[in-house]
Design a protein around this motif. Structure first.
Motif, mmCIF file in Angstrom:
data_model
loop_
_atom_site.group_PDB
_atom_site.id
_atom_site.type_symbol
_atom_site.label_atom_id
_atom_site.label_comp_id
_atom_site.label_asym_id
_atom_site.label_seq_id
_atom_site.Cartn_x
_atom_site.Cartn_y
_atom_site.Cartn_z
ATOM 1 N N ILE A 65 -24.760 7.187 -8.411
ATOM 2 C CA ILE A 65 -23.662 6.470 -7.749
ATOM 3 C C ILE A 65 -22.377 7.136 -6.929
ATOM 4 N N GLY A 66 -22.531 8.416 -7.676
ATOM 5 C CA GLY A 66 -21.026 9.527 -6.838
ATOM 6 C C GLY A 66 -22.093 9.496 -5.517
ATOM 7 N N ALA A 67 -23.438 10.156 -5.688
ATOM 8 C CA ALA A 67 -23.518 10.671 -4.434
ATOM 9 C C ALA A 67 -24.420 9.441 -3.275
ATOM 10 N N TRP A 68 -24.705 8.178 -4.069
ATOM 11 C CA TRP A 68 -24.857 7.460 -2.670
ATOM 12 C C TRP A 68 -23.550 6.713 -2.037
ATOM 13 N N LEU A 69 -22.548 7.125 -2.861
ATOM 14 C CA LEU A 69 -21.422 6.557 -2.051
ATOM 15 C C LEU A 69 -20.922 7.733 -1.586
ATOM 16 N N LEU A 70 -20.346 9.096 -1.657
ATOM 17 C CA LEU A 70 -20.695 9.596 -0.552
ATOM 18 C C LEU A 70 -21.859 10.344 0.416
ATOM 19 N N ARG B 132 -21.677 7.521 7.909
ATOM 20 C CA ARG B 132 -20.675 6.526 8.026
ATOM 21 C C ARG B 132 -19.672 7.089 8.652
ATOM 22 N N GLY B 133 -19.161 8.584 8.726
ATOM 23 C CA GLY B 133 -18.125 9.207 9.561
ATOM 24 C C GLY B 133 -16.834 8.622 8.580
ATOM 25 N N TRP B 134 -16.334 8.248 7.395
ATOM 26 C CA TRP B 134 -15.500 7.963 6.694
ATOM 27 C C TRP B 134 -15.184 9.393 5.564
ATOM 28 N N ALA B 135 -15.668 10.012 5.405
ATOM 29 C CA ALA B 135 -15.040 11.115 4.911
ATOM 30 C C ALA B 135 -15.786 12.419 5.551
ATOM 31 N N ASP B 136 -15.419 13.672 5.355
ATOM 32 C CA ASP B 136 -15.510 14.664 6.240
ATOM 33 C C ASP B 136 -15.158 15.873 5.349
ATOM 34 N N GLY B 137 -15.837 16.770 5.870
ATOM 35 C CA GLY B 137 -15.281 18.391 4.935
ATOM 36 C C GLY B 137 -14.923 18.177 3.607
ATOM 37 N N ILE B 138 -13.628 18.604 3.639
ATOM 38 C CA ILE B 138 -12.778 19.484 2.350
ATOM 39 C C ILE B 138 -12.966 18.284 1.117
ATOM 40 N N TYR B 139 -13.138 16.843 2.602
ATOM 41 C CA TYR B 139 -13.009 15.714 1.059
ATOM 42 C C TYR B 139 -14.549 15.204 0.337
ATOM 43 N N VAL B 140 -15.274 15.773 1.044
ATOM 44 C CA VAL B 140 -16.564 15.070 0.712
ATOM 45 C C VAL B 140 -17.243 16.014 -0.249
ATOM 46 N N GLN B 141 -15.897 17.538 -0.382
ATOM 47 C CA GLN B 141 -16.084 18.173 -1.366
ATOM 48 C C GLN B 141 -15.809 18.702 -2.187
ATOM 49 N N LEU B 142 -14.766 17.983 -2.078
ATOM 50 C CA LEU B 142 -13.999 17.568 -3.705
ATOM 51 C C LEU B 142 -13.984 16.286 -4.467
ATOM 52 N N HIS C 157 -26.633 21.191 -1.294
ATOM 53 C CA HIS C 157 -25.467 22.153 -1.649
ATOM 54 C C HIS C 157 -24.480 21.824 -0.820
ATOM 55 N N LYS C 158 -24.164 21.441 1.393
ATOM 56 C CA LYS C 158 -23.156 21.289 1.580
ATOM 57 C C LYS C 158 -22.213 20.878 0.709
ATOM 58 N N MET C 159 -22.851 19.604 0.806
ATOM 59 C CA MET C 159 -22.019 19.046 -0.057
ATOM 60 C C MET C 159 -20.755 19.326 -1.743
ATOM 61 N N GLY C 160 -21.350 20.880 -2.100
ATOM 62 C CA GLY C 160 -21.227 21.062 -3.463
ATOM 63 C C GLY C 160 -20.737 22.555 -3.381
ATOM 64 N N GLU C 161 -20.149 23.169 -2.607
ATOM 65 C CA GLU C 161 -20.344 24.066 -1.880
ATOM 66 C C GLU C 161 -18.927 24.715 -2.768
ATOM 67 N N TYR C 162 -17.601 22.986 -2.481
ATOM 68 C CA TYR C 162 -16.228 23.250 -3.405
ATOM 69 C C TYR C 162 -17.107 23.540 -4.631
#
Length: 236
Positions: free
Chosen positions: A23-28, A34-44, A83-88
């Protein structure tokens, strides 16, 4: 009691990890596309997903570590770019591992050094040899890997961070034999740090020299020469 305990620890942890991770992966993934979240916020949020799996399983009397591990597998399978989402999250895990080893050496190793005995040292040595290399050799049966490869993996493969974690859990349970078991864990980790650290460069050179000494046709026929594909399910 044991049947219920095993179900709660493994079953609940497995179920929570699958649900929270997927569920977390699908939501993120949906939010990022859709541009609702980006960059460091997705990784956090990716790191928060691992924490959510861990804490949710604990609140349901399940195993948080199994939930976090399975959650990472589910996340890697569902997320569009794990990979990109889990860098942080990966960087944070590396930092947490370094801090764990620091605290282990600074705080927990002293009492274990004072309680050393011949039986503790014997158990630690056996854990690093027979208890470590033999299971790796059994697991590698049927792969066709050469003996130097199996020996190299058996000596340098497993790490000591999980041992520290399980040793701390033993102390928290306040078992009668907990201090003795933790002394064995502490000495095993200490010997691993010293011996594997001291032989790492030498072992890598020897293994590289053995590989380079073979002919090209011999190398290509060995399973060690096959290309390795990084699977998404291995990323958190």
């Amino acid at each position: 009691f044991w049947a219920r305990f095993v179900f709660e620890q493994i079953g609940v942890g497995l179920a929570v990890g699958l649900v929270v991770g997927a569920i977390g992966a699908w939501l993120l993934g949906t939010a990022a596309s859709r541009g609702w979240a980006d960059g460091i916020y997705v990784q956090l949020a990716t790191l928060a997903t691992a924490i959510a799996a861990f804490t949710t399983a604990l609140s349901l009397d399940g195993n948080g570590f199994i939930a976090a591990f399975v959650g990472g597998l589910a996340f890697g399978r569902v997320a569009p770019d794990p990979h990109k989402m889990g860098e942080y999250t990966e960087d944070t895990a590396q930092l947490a591992a370094a801090v764990s080893f620091f605290l282990f050496g600074n705080v927990l190793l002293g009492p274990a050094l004072d309680d050393v005995s011949a039986s503790v040292l014997l158990c630690a040595v056996l854990a690093l040899t027979m208890g470590r290399m033999l299971p790796v050799a059994i697991a590698m049966m049927g792969t066709g890997a050469a003996r130097p490869t199996v020996a190299f993996l058996g000596w340098f493969g497993p790490r000591g961070l999980a041992s520290i974690l399980f040793g701390l859990l033993l102390l928290e349970e306040e078992l009668a034999s907990g201090p003795d078991l933790f002394s064995i864990v502490a000495w095993t980790v200490l010997l691993s740090v010293v011996l594997h650290g001291a032989t790492a460069a030498w072992g890598a050179r020897r293994y590289g020299a053995w590989w380079a000494a073979m002919a090209d046709d011999e190398q290509q026929a060995m399973p060690e020469a096959k290309a390795v594909v990084e699977h998404r399910v291995r990323r958190l």
